[in-house]
Design an enzyme around this catalytic site. Structure first.
Site, PDB file in Angstrom:
ATOM      1  N   HIS B 207      52.950 -31.664  48.104  1.00 33.19           N
ATOM      2  CA  HIS B 207      52.237 -30.623  47.710  1.00 33.19           C
ATOM      3  C   HIS B 207      51.066 -31.068  46.784  1.00 33.19           C
ATOM      4  O   HIS B 207      50.254 -30.208  46.608  1.00 33.19           O
ATOM      5  CB  HIS B 207      53.321 -29.746  47.052  1.00 33.19           C
ATOM      6  CG  HIS B 207      54.034 -29.022  48.085  1.00 33.19           C
ATOM      7  ND1 HIS B 207      54.095 -27.541  48.084  1.00 33.19           N
ATOM      8  CD2 HIS B 207      54.882 -29.342  49.152  1.00 33.19           C
ATOM      9  CE1 HIS B 207      55.019 -27.203  49.200  1.00 33.19           C
ATOM     10  NE2 HIS B 207      55.335 -28.658  49.724  1.00 33.19           N
ATOM     11  N   SER B 211      49.980 -32.175  53.384  1.00 32.67           N
ATOM     12  CA  SER B 211      50.197 -32.954  54.834  1.00 32.67           C
ATOM     13  C   SER B 211      49.071 -33.466  55.443  1.00 32.67           C
ATOM     14  O   SER B 211      47.949 -33.121  55.490  1.00 32.67           O
ATOM     15  CB  SER B 211      50.851 -31.862  55.969  1.00 32.67           C
ATOM     16  OG  SER B 211      52.066 -31.330  55.418  1.00 32.67           O
ATOM     17  N   LYS B 234      57.387 -22.030  63.479  1.00 33.62           N
ATOM     18  CA  LYS B 234      57.160 -23.244  64.111  1.00 33.62           C
ATOM     19  C   LYS B 234      58.585 -24.064  63.651  1.00 33.62           C
ATOM     20  O   LYS B 234      59.199 -24.595  64.435  1.00 33.62           O
ATOM     21  CB  LYS B 234      56.058 -23.903  63.799  1.00 33.62           C
ATOM     22  CG  LYS B 234      55.748 -25.108  65.027  1.00 33.62           C
ATOM     23  CD  LYS B 234      54.445 -25.634  64.797  1.00 33.62           C
ATOM     24  CE  LYS B 234      54.024 -26.706  65.734  1.00 33.62           C
ATOM     25  NZ  LYS B 234      52.951 -27.261  65.678  1.00 33.62           N
ATOM     26  N   ASP B 235      58.766 -23.997  62.296  1.00 38.63           N
ATOM     27  CA  ASP B 235      59.990 -24.604  61.981  1.00 38.63           C
ATOM     28  C   ASP B 235      61.280 -24.450  62.488  1.00 38.63           C
ATOM     29  O   ASP B 235      62.458 -25.013  62.557  1.00 38.63           O
ATOM     30  CB  ASP B 235      60.015 -25.110  60.224  1.00 38.63           C
ATOM     31  CG  ASP B 235      59.225 -26.030  59.962  1.00 38.63           C
ATOM     32  OD1 ASP B 235      58.865 -26.897  60.852  1.00 38.63           O
ATOM     33  OD2 ASP B 235      58.917 -26.137  58.910  1.00 38.63           O
ATOM     34  N   GLU B 278      77.414 -49.230  62.622  1.00 40.37           N
ATOM     35  CA  GLU B 278      77.052 -47.697  63.261  1.00 40.37           C
ATOM     36  C   GLU B 278      75.802 -48.092  63.895  1.00 40.37           C
ATOM     37  O   GLU B 278      74.858 -49.100  63.547  1.00 40.37           O
ATOM     38  CB  GLU B 278      76.928 -46.807  62.288  1.00 40.37           C
ATOM     39  CG  GLU B 278      78.339 -46.279  61.823  1.00 40.37           C
ATOM     40  CD  GLU B 278      78.949 -45.498  62.786  1.00 40.37           C
ATOM     41  OE1 GLU B 278      79.509 -45.826  63.707  1.00 40.37           O
ATOM     42  OE2 GLU B 278      79.035 -44.021  62.862  1.00 40.37           O
TER      43      GLU B 278
END
Lengths: 218, 410
Positions: B207, B211, B234-235, B278
């Site tokens: 923040h 982005s 959108k998320d 894994e």
């Protein structure tokens, strides 16, 4: 080649390689189209109780669980004798005697299908891989040197009718062991259909919402 | 209600926080769906914490009870199978999401100034995630749990001078046992607290620097849009798609990510024929095995994980924009992804003949890409400057409002 194709190809190859690395180490198991109906599971359970239970335990299955695959109360009562309903199914031969006989403790069978790659297919292949050589020595092709004697006398089957009968019995046992290893599978898949259907609708609504919201943007 | 809010606001910047950092948070309007994965990682973290909390209510971290308690969860606890399969599939989902999140960062050059701290806190999160996953994998107390932990803790034998002592100290005994299980359970429960803390730092840094975006150039203020409703919508859509894939595995193929051997209780006297970690550890495991010397292998494996942190230094190009406007860097990126896939494959299969060589070549390529990047990126910068930057970049840079300035040094 544009960027999207490239990304697609790369992630595709990644998935392919990862998936293949698991598949390639699978031994060749018999291709059987198992019928996982409750009737088959129950017949398999009956065979397992008569044959497998002599030496093996079914640690994670309790007598009361048999009620879930079509046994009625009386049938279970015969099987359990004076054991309470809520006890694990143990072998009828004492473990000390069994381990003295075979040189090892016969393993628990309730998780066997999950503990082997191929699950029911592995068990089916194992039980049908007993054969006799010229010196009348019985061995297992899938698991040479196995300590378990041919439980269904598969190696000395005489004719086709007998073989068919044995194959069916072994198929049922395999289906039963698949169930003991994962008794919630049916419930899980049934729930899964609803969950996925719900999610598809929800995601479609989210998509519409996203489009509607973004359309306001100049 | 508004009176209550005023009361709170006079004492705590609640409305201001919600406006600045949630609803009104300025976000570049051109973000692609690759930017959904940060949110998805946060979602999976919550999913793991919550499902893990419920598992811990029924799980017994005791070597004689652990395996049975998992079967108890699977068979007797109401919807225990669901909680456990969400948690076991969630571990794989976490790594899948994080790997894509990292690949996006590498592709679009989001690790470059001013976002170095985002990248480094992310690197820290990757290490914490790996540690948490490793601790968690011992808990079912199956054969693969036991022998995987045996092999990995054994790597610390490579420590100079105190090797053996350190291994005993880590395990709480000469081999993996009850003491190890208990401490791994405690650490598996504790590490997510660290993860959550570092995620908060990651978000504070985000923040501050905001982005990145597909163009790789900081956009003018007018090209930023409020987070809500645009990116919440959108998320949510991205989350829906993710959940469909996730639930497919949970309900229809939950054992896909679980080795069959792990359904056999841990047996210290019987080593499985083929010990595999894994899937998310496979590339690093392949690097470990490719180096014949133990210490060398351990160092290479450690380096292969932490080398990402050096990216802001290794990439010396000043050309704005990520791989999109940098053709040479783009090729390097694709080679890296392919190499990573090859290493995953090599790590999964027993080492033999040509595969050993393939693994060694892939390991060499892995490190060579990082080692050559400073020279390649500088040469690419010169070449691009001589050739002229793509028209879109020129335009974005020329637009008076863009805060980024770049002039070719030639």
């Amino acid at each position: 080649m544009n960027q999207k194709t490239m990304t697609f190809l790369l992630f595709g190859s990644f998935l392919f390689l990862t998936a293949n690395s698991r598949a390639s180490s699978d031994v060749s198991l018999a291709e059987v189209d198992f019928d996982h109906s409750v009737e088959n599971i129950k017949s398999g359970a009956q065979v397992a109780m008569d044959v497998c239970r002599l030496c093996h335990e079914f640690k994670y299955i309790k007598y009361r669980n048999l009620l879930e695959i079509g046994f009625n109360k009386d049938e279970v009562d015969v099987l359990r004798g004076d054991m309470p309903l809520n006890t694990s199914i143990l072998s009828t031969t004492k473990p000390e005697i069994a381990s003295k006989l075979f040189g090892m403790m016969p393993p628990d069978l309730s998780l066997m299908a999950k503990a082997r790659r191929g699950g029911a297919r592995y068990i089916y292949t194992l039980l049908t891989s007993y054969s006799m050589d010229a010196e009348e020595h019985v061995d297992n092709k899938l698991f040479p040197g196995i300590k378990m004697p041919d439980p269904f006398a598969y190696a000395i089957r005489t004719d086709d009718v007998r073989q068919k009968e044995l194959d069916q019995r072994i198929e049922n046992v395999s289906v039963f062991l698949q169930w003991t290893s994962d008794p919630k599978a049916k419930e899980r898949r049934r729930t899964g259909y609803y969950v996925i259907a719900y999610l598809i609708v929800l995601t479609f609504l989210f998509y519409l919402l996203k489009r509607k919201v973004w359309r306001t943007l100049k | 209600m508004s009176k209550l809010l005023n009361w709170v606001d006079a004492r705590f910047p609640l409305s201001e926080f919600v406006k600045q950092d949630l609803t009104g948070y300025p976000t570049p309007r051109n973000l692609s769906y690759w930017w959904n994965f940060g949110f998805l990682a946060g979602f999976v973290l919550v999913l793991q914490v919550v499902s893990g909390l419920f598992l811990a209510m029924h799980y017994k971290p005791d070597a004689s009870l652990a395996f049975e308690s998992i079967e108890h969860i699977m068979r007797e606890v109401n919807y225990g199978w669901l909680i456990r399969y969400i948690h076991s599939t969630g571990a794989s989902a976490f790594f899948a999401v994080i790997f894509i999140h990292m690949a996006r960062t590498l592709y679009y050059g989001s690790y470059r100034a001013p976002r170095e701290l985002m990248w480094w806190t992310g690197q820290g999160l990757l290490l914490l995630l790996m540690a948490t996953a490793f601790f968690g994998y011992l808990l079912p107390w199956g054969q693969m749990s036991y022998w995987g932990a045996q092999v990995i803790t054994n790597l610390f034998r490579a420590t100079p001078f105190f090797g053996d002592e350190i291994v005993i100290w880590l395990r709480g005994g000469f081999s993996i046992g009850d003491a190890t299980l208990t401490r791994f359970f405690v650490l598996h429960y504790f590490f997510p607290f660290l993860i959550i803390g570092l995620v908060l730092i990651h978000l504070v840094a985000l923040h501050t620097v905001k982005s990145s975006n597909p163009s790789g150039i900081n956009l003018a203020a007018k090209d930023n849009i409020p987070f809500h409703p645009y990116f919440t919508a959108k998320d949510l859509y991205g989350l829906g798609v993710f959940l469909i894939v996730f639930c497919f595995f949970v309900f229809f193929s939950p054992e896909f990510f679980i080795e069959a051997d792990n359904n056999i209780p841990a047996n210290p006297l019987k080593t499985p024929a083929h010990i595999v970690p894994e899937w998310y550890f496979l590339p690093f495991y392949a690097i470990l095995r490719s180096i014949p010397d133990l210490l060398g292998g351990v160092v290479a494996m450690g380096l292969s994980v932490v080398i990402f942190a050096a990216m802001p230094f290794l990439d010396r190009s000043h050309i704005p924009g990520g791989a999109r406007y940098r053709p040479v860097y783009r090729i390097l990126f694709y080679i890296f992804v392919l190499d990573f896939a090859v290493l995953t494959y090599v790590g999964a299969v027993p080492p033999s003949g040509s595969l050993v060589v393939i693994g060694q070549v892939a390991t060499f390529i892995y490190f060579a890409l990082f080692a050559l990047l400073p020279f390649i990126s500088k040469a690419e910068e010169k070449w691009l400057c001589k050739r002229g930057l793509p028209a879109e970049v020129e335009e974005l840079l020329k637009s008076k409002s863009s805060p980024d300035k770049f002039n070719c040094p030639l």
